[in-house]
Design an enzyme around this catalytic site. Structure first.
Site, mmCIF file in Angstrom:
data_model
loop_
_atom_site.group_PDB
_atom_site.id
_atom_site.type_symbol
_atom_site.label_atom_id
_atom_site.label_comp_id
_atom_site.label_asym_id
_atom_site.label_seq_id
_atom_site.Cartn_x
_atom_site.Cartn_y
_atom_site.Cartn_z
ATOM 1 N N HIS A 102 0.313 -1.427 0.180
ATOM 2 C CA HIS A 102 -0.195 0.108 -0.056
ATOM 3 C C HIS A 102 1.745 1.066 0.008
ATOM 4 O O HIS A 102 2.315 0.897 0.653
ATOM 5 C CB HIS A 102 -0.468 0.145 1.036
ATOM 6 N N ASP A 120 2.436 2.124 3.609
ATOM 7 C CA ASP A 120 3.348 1.188 3.723
ATOM 8 C C ASP A 120 4.902 2.313 3.881
ATOM 9 O O ASP A 120 5.122 1.540 5.047
ATOM 10 C CB ASP A 120 2.881 -0.174 3.043
ATOM 11 N N GLU A 171 -8.177 -13.998 -1.888
ATOM 12 C CA GLU A 171 -8.130 -13.871 -0.705
ATOM 13 C C GLU A 171 -8.939 -14.987 0.382
ATOM 14 O O GLU A 171 -9.998 -15.246 0.093
ATOM 15 C CB GLU A 171 -7.835 -12.472 0.336
ATOM 16 N N ASP A 216 -4.399 -13.945 -2.967
ATOM 17 C CA ASP A 216 -3.380 -13.435 -1.679
ATOM 18 C C ASP A 216 -4.021 -14.552 -0.893
ATOM 19 O O ASP A 216 -5.246 -14.813 -0.098
ATOM 20 C CB ASP A 216 -5.371 -12.154 -0.657
ATOM 21 N N ASP A 250 -5.871 -13.874 9.068
ATOM 22 C CA ASP A 250 -4.478 -13.291 7.745
ATOM 23 C C ASP A 250 -3.129 -14.405 8.200
ATOM 24 O O ASP A 250 -2.083 -14.086 8.481
ATOM 25 C CB ASP A 250 -3.658 -12.050 8.020
ATOM 26 N N ASP A 310 -0.493 -12.311 2.183
ATOM 27 C CA ASP A 310 -1.213 -11.149 2.539
ATOM 28 C C ASP A 310 -1.156 -12.235 3.807
ATOM 29 O O ASP A 310 -2.783 -12.333 4.457
ATOM 30 C CB ASP A 310 -2.627 -11.204 2.171
HETATM 31 C C1 XLS Z 1 -7.601 -7.202 4.352
HETATM 32 C C2 XLS Z 1 -6.921 -6.403 2.535
HETATM 33 C C3 XLS Z 1 -5.627 -5.885 2.620
HETATM 34 C C4 XLS Z 1 -5.002 -6.269 0.484
HETATM 35 C C5 XLS Z 1 -4.997 -4.746 0.345
HETATM 36 O O1 XLS Z 1 -8.250 -7.381 4.906
HETATM 37 O O2 XLS Z 1 -6.540 -8.085 2.430
HETATM 38 O O3 XLS Z 1 -5.097 -6.308 3.045
HETATM 39 O O4 XLS Z 1 -5.276 -7.295 0.057
HETATM 40 O O5 XLS Z 1 -5.041 -3.636 0.783
HETATM 41 NI NI NI Z 2 -5.355 -8.996 1.173
HETATM 42 NI NI NI Z 3 -7.226 -9.678 4.538
#
Ligand code: XLS
Ligand code: NI
Ligand code: NI
Length: 446
Positions: A107, A110, A274, A302, A315, A345
């Protein structure tokens, strides 16, 4: 090994390059299954898996949770401000090299701190992007995607493109404009939108229609600007339900695809799916990948996993072999991820606070997906599920079934058929037997 310019010492002090040693190895600093150069179906494992490291979890996050402050020991955190941002770049390229990971993702916030104005924020960004660009020149690491953080700063309390406040919409547009310029500058292969606060808490104060229309207007402006500056990377939307807002607009793959089609954006976007977001939406990871795949919209992944006992986005690094195998099966069915990749991620647990845990965690995730790739490839090669599925739907290959799929049937002809068909015979779906076969493959594939 990249020498840091900031401190003149290495941040990952004792680490050397992680190599493949095979499944008998007990060396925690070695890959047991990920053999980057091994060829599977004409491509190396590295090319199939296209691993990426997420900047935010690995170099920026400190382990803060709602009950306690950070726990992470990160040698680069002894710096502050722009020096910290620079030290993180150095730490990042050290780790990329140690792990031999070909991609990373970030991001905007970051990599560089916000300044006191948008102008100053952009200047901070420019100088770190410059530094990253230099590091990219001397390494083989490429940018999988970048994105804009439009959820942390309080200005986004009501959303970004879906904010009730047009000034926030404008600010968000300026931020994504800069993000696309960054993507172009660094040769990003994709640009991601995760609608962090694009959702709502209560309909009592929400114009749902205006918010959705505005979200689409925003996406169209992004597509237009990318064309204007010649950024040719793939646009991706990352679905996620119920966190942070109660009702997230891009809840899951099906919802997001419908949004994109409704607003004429489906040719310009694919999805970044994700694993943990899938499970939060009440789906399996492979369900989300499959929905995207059959709609021609599987763009990137992700790679992480949720905790089945916890109801939020934990995560975790992906270690569940069922999940990685079935995910890789979908990815192989898709013919790969194109410009996408497997972006970790994922964050180490708050209790895994030493720097080397970052190395162990990525090894765990990379090995889990490498094993998943091998098992999925063998399942596909042996047509284990394909044969079962073809057999299960064989009634559509002839007779009335063929008439249905070829568009030659209607309610009249089907009623006639049903009236004359006195016995309907169904067959077992064999779920348990198939799961046992999957287990055999997981355990036995060489
Ligand atoms: C949050 C998201 C974030 C995205 C990118 O839950 O997974 O990390 O991957 O903004
Ligand atoms: Ni993500
Ligand atoms: Ni996430």
């Amino acid at each position: 090994m990249v020498q840091t310019q900031i401190s003149g010492v290495k941040f990952f002090e004792n680490a050397t390059k992680v190599n493949f040693e095979g499944k008998k190895s007990m060396n925690p600093f070695a890959f047991k299954y990920y053999n980057p150069e091994e060829i599977i179906a004409g491509k190396t494992m590295k090319e199939h898996l296209r691993f990426s490291i997420a900047y935010w979890h690995t170099f920026t996050a400190d382990g803060t949770d709602p009950f306690g402050v950070g726990t992470m020991q990160r040698p680069w955190e002894r710096f502050t401000g722009m020096d910290l941002a620079k030290a993180r770049v150095e730490a990042a390229f050290e780790l990329f090299e140690i792990l031999g990971v070909p991609y990373f993702a970030f991001h905007d916030r970051d990599i560089a701190p916000e300044g006191s104005s948008l102008k100053e924020t952009n200047q901070n960004l420019d100088s770190i992007v410059e530094m990253i660009k230099d590091h990219m020149k001397t390494s083989n690491v490429k940018l999988l995607w970048n994105t804009a953080n439009m959820f942390t700063n309080p200005r986004f309390v009501h959303g970004a493109a879906t904010s009730s406040n047009a000034d926030v919409f404008a600010y968000a547009a300026a931020q994504v404009k800069k993000g696309l310029e960054t993507a172009k500058e660094l040769g990003a292969e994709n640009y991601v939108f995760w609608g962090g606060r694009e959702g709502y808490e209560t309909l009592l104060n929400t114009d749902l229609k205006l918010e959705l229309d505005n979200l689409a207007r925003f996406m169209h402006m992004a597509v237009d600007y990318a064309k204007e500056i010649g950024f040719t990377g793939q646009f991706l939307i990352e679905p996620k339900p119920k966190e942070p807002t109660t009702h997230q607009y891009d809840t899951d793959a099906a919802t997001t695809i419908s949004f994109l089609r409704q607003y004429g954006l489906d040719k310009d976007f694919k999805l970044n799916l994700e694993a943990n977001h899938a499970t939060l939406a009440g789906h399996t990871f492979e369900h989300e990948l499959s929905v995207a795949r059959v709609n021609g919209m599987l763009g990137s992944v992700d790679a992480n996993q949720g905790n089945p006992l916890l109801g939020w986005d934990t995560d975790e690094f992906p270690t569940d072999l069922y999940s990685t195998t079935l995910a890789m099966y979908e990815i192989l069915q898709n013919g790969g991820l194109g410009s996408g990749g497997l972006n970790f991620d994922a964050k180490v647990r708050r209790t895994s606070f030493e720097p080397e845990d970052l190395i162990y965690a990525h090894i765990a995730g990379m090995d889990a997906f490498a094993r998943g790739l091998k098992v999925a490839y063998k399942l596909k090669e042996d047509r284990v599920f394909e044969n079962v599925i073809a057999e299960r739907y064989r009634s559509y290959k002839e007779g009335i079934g063929l008439e249905i799929v070829e568009g030659r049937a209607n309610f009249h002809t089907l009623e006639q058929y049903a009236l004359n068909n006195s016995t309907i015979k169904n067959e077992s779906g064999r779920t348990e037997q198939l799961k046992a076969t999957l287990n055999q493959y997981l355990l036995e594939v060489e």
